[in-house]
Design an enzyme around this catalytic site. Structure first.
Site, PDB file in Angstrom:
ATOM      1  N   ASP A  19     -32.464   1.840 -42.502  1.00  0.00           N
ATOM      2  CA  ASP A  19     -31.435   1.100 -43.324  1.00  0.00           C
ATOM      3  C   ASP A  19     -32.006   2.246 -44.205  1.00  0.00           C
ATOM      4  O   ASP A  19     -31.437   3.556 -44.688  1.00  0.00           O
ATOM      5  CB  ASP A  19     -31.838   0.510 -43.899  1.00  0.00           C
ATOM      6  CG  ASP A  19     -31.433  -0.427 -44.906  1.00  0.00           C
ATOM      7  OD1 ASP A  19     -30.920  -0.337 -45.668  1.00  0.00           O
ATOM      8  OD2 ASP A  19     -31.548  -1.804 -44.558  1.00  0.00           O
ATOM      9  N   THR A  70     -39.166   2.934 -43.156  1.00  0.00           N
ATOM     10  CA  THR A  70     -39.479   2.827 -41.939  1.00  0.00           C
ATOM     11  C   THR A  70     -39.667   3.820 -40.495  1.00  0.00           C
ATOM     12  O   THR A  70     -40.663   4.294 -40.112  1.00  0.00           O
ATOM     13  CB  THR A  70     -39.188   1.576 -41.203  1.00  0.00           C
ATOM     14  OG1 THR A  70     -39.022   0.772 -41.669  1.00  0.00           O
ATOM     15  CG2 THR A  70     -40.478   1.256 -39.943  1.00  0.00           C
TER      16      THR A  70
HETATM   17  C1  PRP Z   1     -35.959  -3.870 -39.605  1.00  0.00           C
HETATM   18  C2  PRP Z   1     -34.892  -2.114 -38.960  1.00  0.00           C
HETATM   19  C3  PRP Z   1     -35.952  -1.582 -38.943  1.00  0.00           C
HETATM   20  C4  PRP Z   1     -36.224  -1.369 -40.587  1.00  0.00           C
HETATM   21  C5  PRP Z   1     -34.872  -0.180 -41.075  1.00  0.00           C
HETATM   22  O1  PRP Z   1     -37.120  -3.816 -39.012  1.00  0.00           O
HETATM   23  O2  PRP Z   1     -36.161  -3.090 -37.610  1.00  0.00           O
HETATM   24  O3  PRP Z   1     -37.912  -1.229 -38.448  1.00  0.00           O
HETATM   25  O4  PRP Z   1     -36.040  -2.521 -41.090  1.00  0.00           O
HETATM   26  O5  PRP Z   1     -35.215  -0.942 -42.319  1.00  0.00           O
HETATM   27  P1  PRP Z   1     -35.445   1.186 -43.372  1.00  0.00           P
HETATM   28  O6  PRP Z   1     -34.759   1.493 -42.477  1.00  0.00           O
HETATM   29  O7  PRP Z   1     -35.096   0.529 -44.854  1.00  0.00           O
HETATM   30  O8  PRP Z   1     -37.103   0.706 -43.240  1.00  0.00           O
HETATM   31  P2  PRP Z   1     -37.540  -5.161 -40.284  1.00  0.00           P
HETATM   32  O9  PRP Z   1     -38.472  -4.136 -41.076  1.00  0.00           O
HETATM   33  O10 PRP Z   1     -37.347  -6.010 -40.837  1.00  0.00           O
HETATM   34  O11 PRP Z   1     -38.835  -5.624 -39.196  1.00  0.00           O
HETATM   35  P3  PRP Z   1     -38.154  -6.333 -37.624  1.00  0.00           P
HETATM   36  O12 PRP Z   1     -37.498  -5.068 -36.956  1.00  0.00           O
HETATM   37  O13 PRP Z   1     -39.025  -7.529 -37.084  1.00  0.00           O
HETATM   38  O14 PRP Z   1     -36.933  -7.313 -37.917  1.00  0.00           O
END
Ligand code: PRP
Length: 173
Positions: free
Chosen positions: A100, A104
């Site tokens: 996104d 992360t």
């Molecule tokens: C989601 C997804 C990625 C991250 C992407 O995880 O799995 O790890 O968000 O977002 P970014 O590109 O803005 O960093 P989330 O933090 O929602 O945790 P989850 O996998 O436990 O749902």
């Protein structure tokens, strides 16, 4: 307010994409024993589908990372659950559900790079490039999605909907 689900991608389309990604990975990792790293929690369904299509002597491990994407774009993050497998000298393939803002993944890839793998690549089944704040190289990329809140195929809203086999847009009514 109630939430409404609108279909985005059905399970057949998703599985066809998983197969296409698996074929590329299978070719590229011939003769290697990759360490497949899933990011918790969202990647668990994609990872399970992907690895069952790979005929390679692979290993699986998981990592959980929390980023601070909302407030800044520096890619700062916290490793909540570290890997239990040594990474040094391994061919590491990170498997992610969605990229996104990129915060992360940027952070996780830097964290893994510091552990000196032989190679490090990223596979993500969904990508929302219009939301990107931090650049991320996705070596194996599935679907490009519009900027909508999506659930299903591992993705949640307040921990719900992860188990749905199809991908849905979640709309508030
Ligand atoms: C989601 C997804 C990625 C991250 C992407 O995880 O799995 O790890 O968000 O977002 P970014 O590109 O803005 O960093 P989330 O933090 O929602 O945790 P989850 O996998 O436990 O749902």
């Amino acid at each position: 307010m109630t939430a409404r689900l609108r279909p985005l991608l059905d399970r057949e389309k998703i599985q066809a994409m998983v197969e296409a990604l698996a074929q590329r990975i299978q070719q590229d990792y011939q003769g290697k024993s990759p360490l497949i790293v899933g990011t918790l929690k969202g990647s668990f369904i994609f990872l399970a589908d992907l690895v069952r299509r790979l005929d390679l002597p692979l290993e699986v491990d998981f990592v959980q990372v929390q980023s601070y994407a909302g407030t800044e774009s520096s890619g700062r993050c916290r490793v909540v659950l570290p890997l239990s497998t040594p990474v040094r000298g391994r061919d590491v393939l990170v498997v992610e559900d969605i990229v996104d803002t990129g915060a992360t993944l940027n952070c996780l890839m830097e964290y893994l790079k510091r552990k000196r793998p032989a190679s490090l690549r990223l596979c993500a089944i969904f990508d929302k490039p219009s939301r990107r704040k931090v650049p991320v190289q996705i070596d194996y990329r599935g679907f490009e999605l519009p900027d909508e809140f999506v659930v299903g195929y591992g993705l949640d809203c307040d921990q719900r909907y992860r188990h749905l086999p199809d991908l849905w847009a979640l709309e508030e009514e």
